[in-house]
Design a protein around this motif. Structure first.
Motif, mmCIF file in Angstrom:
data_model
loop_
_atom_site.group_PDB
_atom_site.id
_atom_site.type_symbol
_atom_site.label_atom_id
_atom_site.label_comp_id
_atom_site.label_asym_id
_atom_site.label_seq_id
_atom_site.Cartn_x
_atom_site.Cartn_y
_atom_site.Cartn_z
ATOM 1 N N ILE A 11 48.118 25.225 31.796
ATOM 2 C CA ILE A 11 49.140 26.245 31.533
ATOM 3 C C ILE A 11 48.884 26.884 30.171
ATOM 4 N N ARG A 12 48.803 28.216 30.152
ATOM 5 C CA ARG A 12 48.500 28.984 28.941
ATOM 6 C C ARG A 12 49.769 29.683 28.473
ATOM 7 N N ILE A 13 50.178 29.387 27.251
ATOM 8 C CA ILE A 13 51.400 29.935 26.679
ATOM 9 C C ILE A 13 51.051 30.789 25.469
ATOM 10 N N LEU A 14 51.638 31.980 25.406
ATOM 11 C CA LEU A 14 51.441 32.889 24.281
ATOM 12 C C LEU A 14 52.708 32.907 23.422
ATOM 13 N N VAL A 15 52.562 32.581 22.128
ATOM 14 C CA VAL A 15 53.675 32.586 21.173
ATOM 15 C C VAL A 15 53.559 33.838 20.321
ATOM 16 N N TYR A 35 50.237 21.566 26.482
ATOM 17 C CA TYR A 35 49.979 22.940 26.892
ATOM 18 C C TYR A 35 48.838 23.559 26.071
ATOM 19 N N SER A 36 48.208 24.575 26.630
ATOM 20 C CA SER A 36 47.236 25.390 25.895
ATOM 21 C C SER A 36 47.993 26.572 25.292
ATOM 22 N N VAL A 37 47.998 26.677 23.981
ATOM 23 C CA VAL A 37 48.861 27.636 23.297
ATOM 24 C C VAL A 37 48.012 28.653 22.523
ATOM 25 N N PHE A 38 48.429 29.929 22.599
ATOM 26 C CA PHE A 38 47.771 31.023 21.896
ATOM 27 C C PHE A 38 48.836 31.766 21.081
ATOM 28 N N ILE A 47 50.921 42.460 23.771
ATOM 29 C CA ILE A 47 50.681 43.250 24.975
ATOM 30 C C ILE A 47 49.189 43.328 25.269
ATOM 31 N N GLU A 48 48.381 43.549 24.232
ATOM 32 C CA GLU A 48 46.929 43.623 24.423
ATOM 33 C C GLU A 48 46.384 42.302 24.964
ATOM 34 N N ALA A 49 46.899 41.191 24.454
ATOM 35 C CA ALA A 49 46.413 39.879 24.901
ATOM 36 C C ALA A 49 46.750 39.646 26.373
ATOM 37 N N VAL A 50 47.976 39.986 26.771
ATOM 38 C CA VAL A 50 48.391 39.775 28.167
ATOM 39 C C VAL A 50 47.587 40.667 29.104
ATOM 40 N N ASN A 51 47.250 41.863 28.665
ATOM 41 C CA ASN A 51 46.472 42.762 29.519
ATOM 42 C C ASN A 51 45.020 42.321 29.644
ATOM 43 N N ARG A 52 44.537 41.526 28.671
ATOM 44 C CA ARG A 52 43.136 41.081 28.698
ATOM 45 C C ARG A 52 42.938 39.785 29.458
ATOM 46 N N GLN A 53 43.903 38.886 29.407
ATOM 47 C CA GLN A 53 43.692 37.551 29.962
ATOM 48 C C GLN A 53 44.972 37.015 30.581
ATOM 49 N N ARG A 54 44.811 35.891 31.298
ATOM 50 C CA ARG A 54 45.931 35.295 32.026
ATOM 51 C C ARG A 54 46.771 34.421 31.112
ATOM 52 N N PHE A 55 48.083 34.595 31.189
ATOM 53 C CA PHE A 55 49.030 33.678 30.566
ATOM 54 C C PHE A 55 50.069 33.269 31.604
ATOM 55 N N ASP A 56 50.574 32.052 31.445
ATOM 56 C CA ASP A 56 51.588 31.549 32.363
ATOM 57 C C ASP A 56 52.995 31.708 31.818
ATOM 58 N N LEU A 57 53.120 31.934 30.506
ATOM 59 C CA LEU A 57 54.444 32.082 29.908
ATOM 60 C C LEU A 57 54.284 32.707 28.527
ATOM 61 N N MET A 116 63.423 20.708 19.247
ATOM 62 C CA MET A 116 62.351 21.284 20.045
ATOM 63 C C MET A 116 62.456 20.914 21.524
ATOM 64 N N ALA A 117 63.220 19.859 21.824
ATOM 65 C CA ALA A 117 63.406 19.487 23.227
ATOM 66 C C ALA A 117 64.114 20.594 23.992
ATOM 67 N N VAL A 118 64.979 21.370 23.291
ATOM 68 C CA VAL A 118 65.663 22.502 23.926
ATOM 69 C C VAL A 118 64.631 23.543 24.359
ATOM 70 N N LEU A 119 63.682 23.834 23.461
ATOM 71 C CA LEU A 119 62.624 24.786 23.794
ATOM 72 C C LEU A 119 61.771 24.269 24.947
ATOM 73 N N GLU A 120 61.405 22.996 24.883
ATOM 74 C CA GLU A 120 60.554 22.437 25.938
ATOM 75 C C GLU A 120 61.260 22.482 27.291
ATOM 76 N N HIS A 121 62.565 22.223 27.289
ATOM 77 C CA HIS A 121 63.327 22.296 28.544
ATOM 78 C C HIS A 121 63.308 23.721 29.096
ATOM 79 N N ALA A 122 63.492 24.735 28.231
ATOM 80 C CA ALA A 122 63.467 26.128 28.672
ATOM 81 C C ALA A 122 62.092 26.488 29.240
ATOM 82 N N VAL A 123 61.036 26.024 28.562
ATOM 83 C CA VAL A 123 59.674 26.288 29.029
ATOM 84 C C VAL A 123 59.454 25.663 30.410
ATOM 85 N N ALA A 124 59.843 24.399 30.567
ATOM 86 C CA ALA A 124 59.642 23.712 31.849
ATOM 87 C C ALA A 124 60.427 24.395 32.962
#
Length: 398
Positions: A11-15, A35-38, A47-57, A116-124
């Motif tokens: 899973i690829r996540i863009l922050v 997770y794999s995080v960018f 926007i440029e990153a999402v248009n170039r490659q796949r992200f899951d979230l 951070m568990a709140v964030l992780e729950h939202a991500v899941a």
């Protein structure tokens, strides 16, 4: 069955945030979760990153110089509507949350993120919802393809009676499939004339699969035509489950009752007998309904074989007919065999009781293969019989 959900590492996540420390903290936590995080430092780069490659979230701050978070969310929602976006805001203002959700965000988290568990729950939760949407699209595409093939088959069958048998065989499932630890298989010994036997097995959802054996009254193209309609009907019930959460395909008695109404309302002057079953693979449990099917299916539990209890009227014959669902916890190792009634015409025993005993004896001593069971009964695939003889076999190697 649907494809398995990706692992965390896949899973690829863009922050997206203009503050490097916030990006660092969020990325570090999510990477520790596997997770794999960018990272992207502003909306335009995101926007440029999402248009170039796949992200899951995508996790996006709302307040950024240049292209702000609401604009990022809006553009992603327009051009990548199935990409989950979670908005992050440092103001904690309710209007920010409302604006973000209206722009297309899937969720909203307030920063600084104390837990951070709140964030992780939202991500899941967002990833789970996205996986469900992908599964439903895949089911929809499969069902649409199957229905197109069925419509083509219907037209072919109307135009060419000689093609009826070939069409029946084309829309039947593979000879055998493995759903470890289960195995489903079938064998069809054809009669000299086109008949109405039909068998199918299929995935319902992650924890259930279904199967049925049906025998339409009469012979010829009209009976074979009903088998095509039957497959189409079950496909529609699968579609309704995944589109509208209609549970009919998971409830054998409800499915047979609706099918009964459909056949009667269409005035096709045909009825069928059917054994329809749903297997809960997580609990190793079967739910089934019998609509006039005879002989009853047989269950071998590794020690002895016996006929399954349950009975009901044929489908498409009586208005308002009622059906019952029987539920049974299955043994770790078992074989369940269902035959069409053509088997009774060819067994040499003089009485029905002796024929049934012969079926039990054959199942009591066989290793779980459709071919071996057919041979034990003295039948041969190279012969033609007065009526189709169809075997549906479900086994589980404990």
């Amino acid at each position: 069955m649907s494809n398995p959900a990706p692992t965390a590492a896949e899973i690829r996540i863009l922050v997206v945030d203009d503050e490097s420390m916030i990006r660092y903290n969020i990325a570090g936590y999510l990477e520790d979760s596997g997770y794999s995080v960018f990272e992207a430092e502003d909306g335009l780069r995101a926007i440029e990153a999402v248009n170039r490659q796949r992200f899951d979230l995508v996790l996006s701050d709302l307040r950024m110089p240049g292209l702000d978070g609401l604009e990022v969310i809006g553009e992603l929602h327009q051009y990548h509507p199935e990409l989950p976006v979670i908005a992050i805001s440092g103001t904690g203002v309710l209007k920010d949350a409302v604006d973000a959700l209206r722009a297309g965000a899937w969720d909203f988290v307030v920063k600084p993120i104390q837990d951070m568990a709140v964030l992780e729950h939202a991500v899941a939760a967002a990833l789970g919802k996205a996986q469900l949407i992908r599964d439903n699209h895949r089911y929809q595409q499969d069902l649409e393809l199957a229905n197109r093939r069925l419509q083509e088959s219907l037209q072919q069958m109307r135009d060419d009676a000689d093609a009826g048998r070939r069409i029946q065989l084309q829309i039947m499932p593979e000879q055998a499939i493995d759903l470890t630890p289960y195995r489903l298989s079938h064998s069809l010994l054809p009669s000299m004339v086109l008949s109405g036997d039909f068998v199918d097995y299929f995935s319902i959802d992650r924890g259930h699969f279904g199967c049925y054996l049906a025998d339409v009254s009469g012979h010829g193209v009209s009976s074979a035509f009903i088998t095509v309609l039957l497959k189409s009907y079950v496909n529609r019930q699968l579609e309704r489950l995944h589109k509208d959460n209609d549970q009919t395909v998971l409830e054998p008695d409800r499915l047979l009752a609706r099918l009964n109404q459909t056949l009667l309302s269409d005035q096709l002057e045909k009825y069928l007998t059917i054994f329809y079953a749903v297997i809960d693979s997580e609990r190793n449990r079967i739910k089934y309904s019998i609509g006039g099917h005879f002989p009853s299916p047989l269950l071998f539990d590794g020690t002895q074989a016996d006929f399954l209890p349950g009975r009901g009227p044929p489908v498409g014959l009586f208005a308002g007919a009622g059906y019952a669902t029987d539920t049974l916890d299955l043994p770790e190792h078992f074989a369940l065999a269902a035959f069409s009634d053509g088997i009774l015409d060819v067994l040499p025993q003089p009485t029905l009781a002796e024929k049934k005993r012969h079926l039990l004896d054959a199942l009591n001593h066989f290793d779980p293969s459709a071919q071996n069971l057919i041979e034990r009964l003295g039948l041969s695939a190279g012969q033609s019989y007065p009526d189709d003889i169809t075997l549906l076999l479900l086994t589980r190697d404990g």
